[in-house]
Write a protein that holds these residues in place. Structure first.
Motif, PDB file in Angstrom:
ATOM      1  N   THR A   1       0.908  -1.144  -0.029  1.00 11.52           N
ATOM      2  CA  THR A   1      -0.073  -0.217  -0.078  1.00 11.52           C
ATOM      3  C   THR A   1       0.782   1.113  -0.238  1.00 11.52           C
ATOM      4  O   THR A   1       2.133   1.252   0.284  1.00 11.52           O
ATOM      5  N   GLU A   2       0.370   2.432  -0.402  1.00 13.33           N
ATOM      6  CA  GLU A   2       1.088   3.624  -0.393  1.00 13.33           C
ATOM      7  C   GLU A   2       1.921   3.981   1.041  1.00 13.33           C
ATOM      8  O   GLU A   2       2.826   4.245   1.115  1.00 13.33           O
ATOM      9  N   ALA A   3       0.926   3.650   1.883  1.00 14.64           N
ATOM     10  CA  ALA A   3       1.402   4.091   3.518  1.00 14.64           C
ATOM     11  C   ALA A   3       2.462   2.975   3.861  1.00 14.64           C
ATOM     12  O   ALA A   3       3.529   3.482   4.459  1.00 14.64           O
ATOM     13  N   GLN A   4       2.550   1.677   3.555  1.00 19.42           N
ATOM     14  CA  GLN A   4       3.500   0.632   3.821  1.00 19.42           C
ATOM     15  C   GLN A   4       4.752   1.123   3.092  1.00 19.42           C
ATOM     16  O   GLN A   4       5.830   0.987   3.738  1.00 19.42           O
ATOM     17  N   ALA A   5       4.485   1.293   1.765  1.00 16.63           N
ATOM     18  CA  ALA A   5       5.796   1.748   0.866  1.00 16.63           C
ATOM     19  C   ALA A   5       6.445   3.089   1.639  1.00 16.63           C
ATOM     20  O   ALA A   5       7.796   2.875   1.659  1.00 16.63           O
ATOM     21  N   LYS A   6       5.701   4.044   1.892  1.00 19.36           N
ATOM     22  CA  LYS A   6       6.387   5.284   2.587  1.00 19.36           C
ATOM     23  C   LYS A   6       6.854   4.936   3.868  1.00 19.36           C
ATOM     24  O   LYS A   6       8.010   5.354   4.051  1.00 19.36           O
ATOM     25  N   ALA A   7       6.382   4.247   4.762  1.00 19.60           N
ATOM     26  CA  ALA A   7       6.899   3.896   6.245  1.00 19.60           C
ATOM     27  C   ALA A   7       8.046   2.880   6.098  1.00 19.60           C
ATOM     28  O   ALA A   7       9.064   3.233   6.874  1.00 19.60           O
ATOM     29  N   SER A   8       8.014   2.144   4.981  1.00 21.91           N
ATOM     30  CA  SER A   8       9.299   1.436   5.105  1.00 21.91           C
ATOM     31  C   SER A   8      10.453   2.247   4.463  1.00 21.91           C
ATOM     32  O   SER A   8      11.602   1.931   5.226  1.00 21.91           O
TER      33      SER A   8
END
Length: 199
Positions: free
Chosen positions: A9-16
């Protein structure tokens, strides 16, 4: 939650991506603020990989702003930023822009991106040559940050969109492999150039 096709997801990718930057200085805040929305964030192909790096770079820029003077943290984060940006630009140019240059519809986008890579590299060399504890260094750093954020916003919102329309799925997957190999080699060999910009 990982979506179908291995896409985060966009949020997961950014957080990673932010977590990778934070690993260098866990106690420093990485205040990115809002980032431009892009359909590429979390994508398993080359564009998703490029945006992942961009998010990591946004975090490094934000963390450097949290440092003081010529501290060990500022020096370490800045050196990581220089190596990251140099390796990223070289790998992006080989994996993506070298192919995109061949298509008359996207040649101008590719040339523009490559020219901005050179400008940013010159700004990094100028910063590396200056006293990190001076107020002037932070002002120049703010200029670099503004230039880089403008550059990656253009890539994510315009240039990648135009390039994606000209590439097949297999092209994009192949380019990701090329990007990964080249970036690893470039980062291992990256040197921090120190050269005052006289303009």
């Amino acid at each position: 939650m990982v979506q179908a096709g291995g896409r985060l997801t966009e949020a997961q990718a950014k957080a990673s991506a932010v977590a990778k930057a934070k690993a260098l200085a866990p106690d420093l805040a990485a205040r990115l603020g809002s980032t431009p929305r892009t359909s590429f964030r979390g994508d398993p192909d080359v564009f998703g990989r490029l945006v992942e790096d961009h998010d990591r770079h946004r975090a490094l820029l934000a963390m450097i702003e949290e440092t003081q003077g010529a501290s060990a943290e500022r020096r370490k984060l800045f050196e990581e930023l220089v190596r990251e940006l140099k390796a990223h630009a070289a790998a992006e140019e080989q994996a993506l822009w070298s192919s995109v240059l061949r298509d008359p519809q996207t040649t101008d986008f590719a040339r523009h991106a490559i020219a901005e890579h050179k400008e940013i590299e010159d700004m990094l060399a100028d910063l590396a040559a200056r006293d990190m504890s001076s107020p002037g260094w932070l002002r120049r750093f703010a200029g670099l940050k503004a230039e880089y954020l403008h550059h990656i916003r253009e890539e994510e919102q315009e240039q990648f969109v135009a390039a994606e329309a000209q590439l097949s799925d297999s092209d994009r997957k192949h380019m990701r492999g090329v990007f990964e190999r080249r970036k690893k080699a470039e980062k291992a060999a990256a040197e921090i150039e120190r050269k005052i910009k006289l303009s």
